[in-house]
Scaffold this motif. Structure first.
Motif, PDB file in Angstrom:
ATOM      1  N   SER A 231     -28.322  72.974  -1.592  1.00  0.00           N
ATOM      2  CA  SER A 231     -27.526  72.597  -2.751  1.00  0.00           C
ATOM      3  C   SER A 231     -28.370  72.640  -4.021  1.00  0.00           C
ATOM      4  CB  SER A 231     -26.951  71.193  -2.560  1.00  0.00           C
ATOM      5  OG  SER A 231     -27.998  70.257  -2.347  1.00  0.00           O
ATOM      6  N   VAL A 232     -27.679  72.714  -5.139  1.00  0.00           N
ATOM      7  CA  VAL A 232     -28.315  72.623  -6.445  1.00  0.00           C
ATOM      8  C   VAL A 232     -27.407  71.758  -7.308  1.00  0.00           C
ATOM      9  CG1 VAL A 232     -27.215  74.717  -7.335  1.00  0.00           C
ATOM     10  CG2 VAL A 232     -29.321  73.897  -8.376  1.00  0.00           C
ATOM     11  N   VAL A 233     -27.999  70.970  -8.183  1.00  0.00           N
ATOM     12  CA  VAL A 233     -27.222  70.064  -9.031  1.00  0.00           C
ATOM     13  C   VAL A 233     -27.586  70.293 -10.486  1.00  0.00           C
ATOM     14  CG1 VAL A 233     -26.738  67.659  -9.614  1.00  0.00           C
ATOM     15  CG2 VAL A 233     -26.987  68.334  -7.231  1.00  0.00           C
ATOM     16  N   LYS A 234     -26.585  70.390 -11.326  1.00  0.00           N
ATOM     17  CA  LYS A 234     -26.788  70.496 -12.768  1.00  0.00           C
ATOM     18  C   LYS A 234     -26.236  69.239 -13.438  1.00  0.00           C
ATOM     19  CE  LYS A 234     -26.546  75.547 -12.825  1.00  0.00           C
ATOM     20  NZ  LYS A 234     -25.867  76.730 -13.413  1.00  0.00           N
ATOM     21  N   LEU A 244     -22.319  65.444 -13.511  1.00  0.00           N
ATOM     22  CA  LEU A 244     -23.034  66.148 -12.457  1.00  0.00           C
ATOM     23  C   LEU A 244     -22.139  67.196 -11.816  1.00  0.00           C
ATOM     24  CD1 LEU A 244     -24.709  63.121 -10.622  1.00  0.00           C
ATOM     25  CD2 LEU A 244     -25.698  64.571 -12.415  1.00  0.00           C
ATOM     26  N   ALA A 245     -22.691  68.362 -11.564  1.00  0.00           N
ATOM     27  CA  ALA A 245     -21.983  69.417 -10.845  1.00  0.00           C
ATOM     28  C   ALA A 245     -22.842  69.845  -9.674  1.00  0.00           C
ATOM     29  CB  ALA A 245     -21.695  70.598 -11.757  1.00  0.00           C
ATOM     30  N   ALA A 246     -22.352  69.631  -8.466  1.00  0.00           N
ATOM     31  CA  ALA A 246     -23.075  69.984  -7.248  1.00  0.00           C
ATOM     32  C   ALA A 246     -22.568  71.325  -6.729  1.00  0.00           C
ATOM     33  CB  ALA A 246     -22.876  68.898  -6.197  1.00  0.00           C
ATOM     34  N   SER A 247     -23.477  72.258  -6.519  1.00  0.00           N
ATOM     35  CA  SER A 247     -23.126  73.580  -6.018  1.00  0.00           C
ATOM     36  C   SER A 247     -23.953  73.895  -4.783  1.00  0.00           C
ATOM     37  CB  SER A 247     -23.373  74.650  -7.080  1.00  0.00           C
ATOM     38  OG  SER A 247     -22.655  74.371  -8.268  1.00  0.00           O
ATOM     39  N   VAL A 248     -23.481  74.865  -4.018  1.00  0.00           N
ATOM     40  CA  VAL A 248     -24.191  75.309  -2.827  1.00  0.00           C
ATOM     41  C   VAL A 248     -24.636  76.750  -3.040  1.00  0.00           C
ATOM     42  CG1 VAL A 248     -24.045  75.720  -0.355  1.00  0.00           C
ATOM     43  CG2 VAL A 248     -22.900  73.749  -1.358  1.00  0.00           C
ATOM     44  N   LEU A 249     -25.912  77.006  -2.823  1.00  0.00           N
ATOM     45  CA  LEU A 249     -26.466  78.338  -3.009  1.00  0.00           C
ATOM     46  C   LEU A 249     -26.258  79.205  -1.768  1.00  0.00           C
ATOM     47  CD1 LEU A 249     -29.864  77.386  -4.655  1.00  0.00           C
ATOM     48  CD2 LEU A 249     -27.836  78.243  -5.811  1.00  0.00           C
ATOM     49  N   PRO A 250     -26.313  80.523  -1.918  1.00  0.00           N
ATOM     50  CA  PRO A 250     -26.306  81.399  -0.739  1.00  0.00           C
ATOM     51  C   PRO A 250     -27.520  81.106   0.130  1.00  0.00           C
ATOM     52  CG  PRO A 250     -25.951  82.654  -2.755  1.00  0.00           C
ATOM     53  CD  PRO A 250     -26.352  81.282  -3.174  1.00  0.00           C
ATOM     54  N   ARG A 251     -27.354  81.250   1.422  1.00  0.00           N
ATOM     55  CA  ARG A 251     -28.462  80.974   2.331  1.00  0.00           C
ATOM     56  C   ARG A 251     -29.515  82.081   2.240  1.00  0.00           C
ATOM     57  NH1 ARG A 251     -27.509  80.136   8.694  1.00  0.00           N
ATOM     58  NH2 ARG A 251     -27.631  82.412   8.640  1.00  0.00           N
ATOM     59  N   ASN A 252     -30.763  81.702   2.314  1.00  0.00           N
ATOM     60  CA  ASN A 252     -31.869  82.648   2.260  1.00  0.00           C
ATOM     61  C   ASN A 252     -32.853  82.341   3.386  1.00  0.00           C
ATOM     62  OD1 ASN A 252     -33.570  84.645   1.401  1.00  0.00           O
ATOM     63  ND2 ASN A 252     -34.521  83.426  -0.232  1.00  0.00           N
ATOM     64  N   PRO A 253     -33.056  83.240   4.368  1.00  0.00           N
ATOM     65  CA  PRO A 253     -32.480  84.590   4.432  1.00  0.00           C
ATOM     66  C   PRO A 253     -31.006  84.558   4.792  1.00  0.00           C
ATOM     67  CG  PRO A 253     -33.715  84.109   6.417  1.00  0.00           C
ATOM     68  CD  PRO A 253     -33.954  82.957   5.497  1.00  0.00           C
ATOM     69  N   PRO A 254     -30.274  85.641   4.500  1.00  0.00           N
ATOM     70  CA  PRO A 254     -28.835  85.666   4.800  1.00  0.00           C
ATOM     71  C   PRO A 254     -28.566  85.566   6.293  1.00  0.00           C
ATOM     72  CG  PRO A 254     -29.481  87.450   3.305  1.00  0.00           C
ATOM     73  CD  PRO A 254     -30.747  86.854   3.843  1.00  0.00           C
ATOM     74  N   ARG A 255     -27.328  85.226   6.620  1.00  0.00           N
ATOM     75  CA  ARG A 255     -26.903  85.151   8.010  1.00  0.00           C
ATOM     76  C   ARG A 255     -27.019  86.536   8.657  1.00  0.00           C
ATOM     77  NH1 ARG A 255     -22.373  86.557  10.246  1.00  0.00           N
ATOM     78  NH2 ARG A 255     -21.490  87.022   8.209  1.00  0.00           N
ATOM     79  N   GLY A 256     -27.478  86.549   9.888  1.00  0.00           N
ATOM     80  CA  GLY A 256     -27.606  87.807  10.617  1.00  0.00           C
ATOM     81  C   GLY A 256     -26.257  88.388  10.971  1.00  0.00           C
ATOM     82  N   PRO A 257     -26.201  89.700  11.269  1.00  0.00           N
ATOM     83  CA  PRO A 257     -24.911  90.369  11.535  1.00  0.00           C
ATOM     84  C   PRO A 257     -24.189  89.826  12.764  1.00  0.00           C
ATOM     85  CG  PRO A 257     -26.758  91.804  12.077  1.00  0.00           C
ATOM     86  CD  PRO A 257     -27.331  90.635  11.348  1.00  0.00           C
ATOM     87  N   ASP A 258     -24.917  89.259  13.721  1.00  0.00           N
ATOM     88  CA  ASP A 258     -24.291  88.743  14.940  1.00  0.00           C
ATOM     89  C   ASP A 258     -24.241  87.218  14.963  1.00  0.00           C
ATOM     90  OD1 ASP A 258     -23.993  91.340  15.955  1.00  0.00           O
ATOM     91  OD2 ASP A 258     -26.069  91.325  16.688  1.00  0.00           O
ATOM     92  N   GLU A 259     -24.610  86.599  13.881  1.00  0.00           N
ATOM     93  CA  GLU A 259     -24.650  85.131  13.837  1.00  0.00           C
ATOM     94  C   GLU A 259     -23.281  84.583  13.484  1.00  0.00           C
ATOM     95  OE1 GLU A 259     -27.024  81.531  11.497  1.00  0.00           O
ATOM     96  OE2 GLU A 259     -27.571  83.629  11.199  1.00  0.00           O
ATOM     97  N   ILE A 260     -22.797  83.642  14.275  1.00  0.00           N
ATOM     98  CA  ILE A 260     -21.487  83.036  14.052  1.00  0.00           C
ATOM     99  C   ILE A 260     -21.667  81.680  13.387  1.00  0.00           C
ATOM    100  CG2 ILE A 260     -19.369  82.207  15.130  1.00  0.00           C
ATOM    101  CD1 ILE A 260     -19.774  85.222  15.241  1.00  0.00           C
ATOM    102  N   CYS A 261     -20.927  81.446  12.317  1.00  0.00           N
ATOM    103  CA  CYS A 261     -20.978  80.150  11.637  1.00  0.00           C
ATOM    104  C   CYS A 261     -20.117  79.154  12.405  1.00  0.00           C
ATOM    105  CB  CYS A 261     -20.449  80.277  10.216  1.00  0.00           C
ATOM    106  SG  CYS A 261     -21.374  81.451   9.216  1.00  0.00           S
ATOM    107  N   LEU A 267     -26.385  68.490   5.395  1.00  0.00           N
ATOM    108  CA  LEU A 267     -26.646  67.733   4.173  1.00  0.00           C
ATOM    109  C   LEU A 267     -27.964  68.202   3.587  1.00  0.00           C
ATOM    110  CD1 LEU A 267     -25.803  65.326   2.305  1.00  0.00           C
ATOM    111  CD2 LEU A 267     -27.292  63.899   3.719  1.00  0.00           C
ATOM    112  N   SER A 268     -27.942  68.618   2.334  1.00  0.00           N
ATOM    113  CA  SER A 268     -29.178  68.950   1.645  1.00  0.00           C
ATOM    114  C   SER A 268     -29.249  68.151   0.350  1.00  0.00           C
ATOM    115  CB  SER A 268     -29.272  70.453   1.352  1.00  0.00           C
ATOM    116  OG  SER A 268     -28.201  70.882   0.539  1.00  0.00           O
ATOM    117  N   HIS A 269     -30.465  67.990  -0.148  1.00  0.00           N
ATOM    118  CA  HIS A 269     -30.676  67.178  -1.347  1.00  0.00           C
ATOM    119  C   HIS A 269     -31.248  68.031  -2.479  1.00  0.00           C
ATOM    120  CE1 HIS A 269     -30.461  64.076   1.779  1.00  0.00           C
ATOM    121  NE2 HIS A 269     -30.065  63.270   0.814  1.00  0.00           N
ATOM    122  N   ALA A 270     -30.809  67.732  -3.679  1.00  0.00           N
ATOM    123  CA  ALA A 270     -31.318  68.415  -4.868  1.00  0.00           C
ATOM    124  C   ALA A 270     -31.624  67.366  -5.927  1.00  0.00           C
ATOM    125  CB  ALA A 270     -30.291  69.411  -5.398  1.00  0.00           C
ATOM    126  N   THR A 271     -32.618  67.656  -6.754  1.00  0.00           N
ATOM    127  CA  THR A 271     -32.978  66.723  -7.823  1.00  0.00           C
ATOM    128  C   THR A 271     -32.717  67.359  -9.175  1.00  0.00           C
ATOM    129  OG1 THR A 271     -35.280  67.467  -7.867  1.00  0.00           O
ATOM    130  CG2 THR A 271     -34.743  65.614  -6.416  1.00  0.00           C
TER     131      THR A 271
END
Length: 297
Positions: A231-234, A244-261, A267-271
């Motif tokens: 997450s990132v917070v502005k 406050l605006a809480a956003s979620v960034l794209p995952r890095n590295p990206p999800r693999g082609p065969d990976e199922i969500c 829960l992630s924290h941002a300052t």
């Protein structure tokens, strides 16, 4: 019976759109996940609250950043059955408890005080635990006595000391603690929430799960799906509010082609570093346009 907070209910509704998108791999592949740019929305919320009676009510009142929780005894629970009863909210008063109402006042280290609604010991017993289920004949925790003490709760202007009930629970040598003041009811927001949008909700969540303050540093916890990143917070600061605006960034590295969500929440924290401490300014959340902590239904 206790119910979830308004903010939490709305947040889960917003996150459900994200989870629908992340529930299976084929749907996720068609979604472009990008970080939200909530600047315009933050300005809209700040302007809508400016000079309102709702804002004045917030600034002159006592409004904690989170819902009150039971302070547990030293050493924690003595058994898994007790822990389960606590999670259900299965506490029952079996002893004679004080009937007096305490002087309900929140006090900050700088001497600032605010009045609050007092709770009797019996009223506080009904709020012990994490769940909303009344004792159902199963295992219960028996409250045999109570005395007044104090505890601290987090607010936008720092830790406030409030009266608390210190409960004697059968089988425990140290007390269970709960504030002797009621969770306040927040004023209605002068701005409407953003309508649901799966595309936007992938990036901007329904609000912070938690907010902690240390000086000018705000730490915000945000729930998100298993196929998105941290997450990132502005923050947008004005003389009266901090939005406050809480956003979620794209995952890095990206999800693999065969990976199922899956549907698991993470829960992630941002300052975010503010220009100055929050003080008597009001913390607001951008997507819903409401104070960070909402009242109970």
């Amino acid at each position: 019976m206790r119910t979830p907070s308004t903010a939490r209910t709305r947040q889960l509704a917003a996150l459900s759109a994200l989870l629908t998108l992340t529930a299976c791999g084929t749907e996720v592949r068609s979604v472009e996940v990008t970080a939200a740019d909530p600047g315009s929305r933050m300005r809209t919320v700040a302007e809508a609250w400016k000079g309102t009676e709702a804002l004045a009510t917030m600034r002159r009142g006592f409004f904690p950043l989170g819902r009150f929780r039971t302070g547990l005894p030293q050493g924690g629970f003595r058994s898994s059955a007790d822990n389960t009863a606590h999670l259900k909210g299965a506490y029952v008063a079996t002893g004679k408890l004080p009937t007096t109402r305490p002087e309900a006042r929140a006090t900050w280290p700088d001497g600032t005080t605010r009045t609050a609604e007092p709770l009797t010991a019996l009223q506080a017993v009904d709020l012990l635990g994490e769940g909303s289920n009344a004792p159902d004949g199963g295992h219960t925790l028996h409250v045999t006595a109570a005395r007044l003490g104090t505890t601290e709760v987090a607010t936008g202007r720092g830790q406030a000391r409030v009266p608390a009930w210190l409960f004697t629970v059968e089988g425990y040598d140290t007390p269970f603690t709960y504030p002797a003041v009621a969770q306040p009811r927040f004023p209605d927001s002068p701005v409407a929430p953003l309508p649901p949008s799966p595309e936007r909700d992938v990036a901007m969540t329904g609000g912070p799960d938690s907010v902690t303050l240390k000086g000018r540093t705000l730490t915000v916890g945000v729930s998100h799906g298993s196929c998105t990143g941290p997450s990132v917070v502005k923050a947008l600061e004005t003389d009266e509010t901090v939005v406050l605006a809480a956003s979620v960034l794209p995952r890095n590295p990206p999800r693999g082609p065969d990976e199922i969500c899956n549907k698991a929440l993470r829960l992630s924290h941002a300052t975010v570093q503010l220009k100055r401490p929050v003080g008597d300014r009001v913390l607001l959340e951008a997507q819903q346009g409401t104070p960070v902590q909402q009242s109970l239904d």
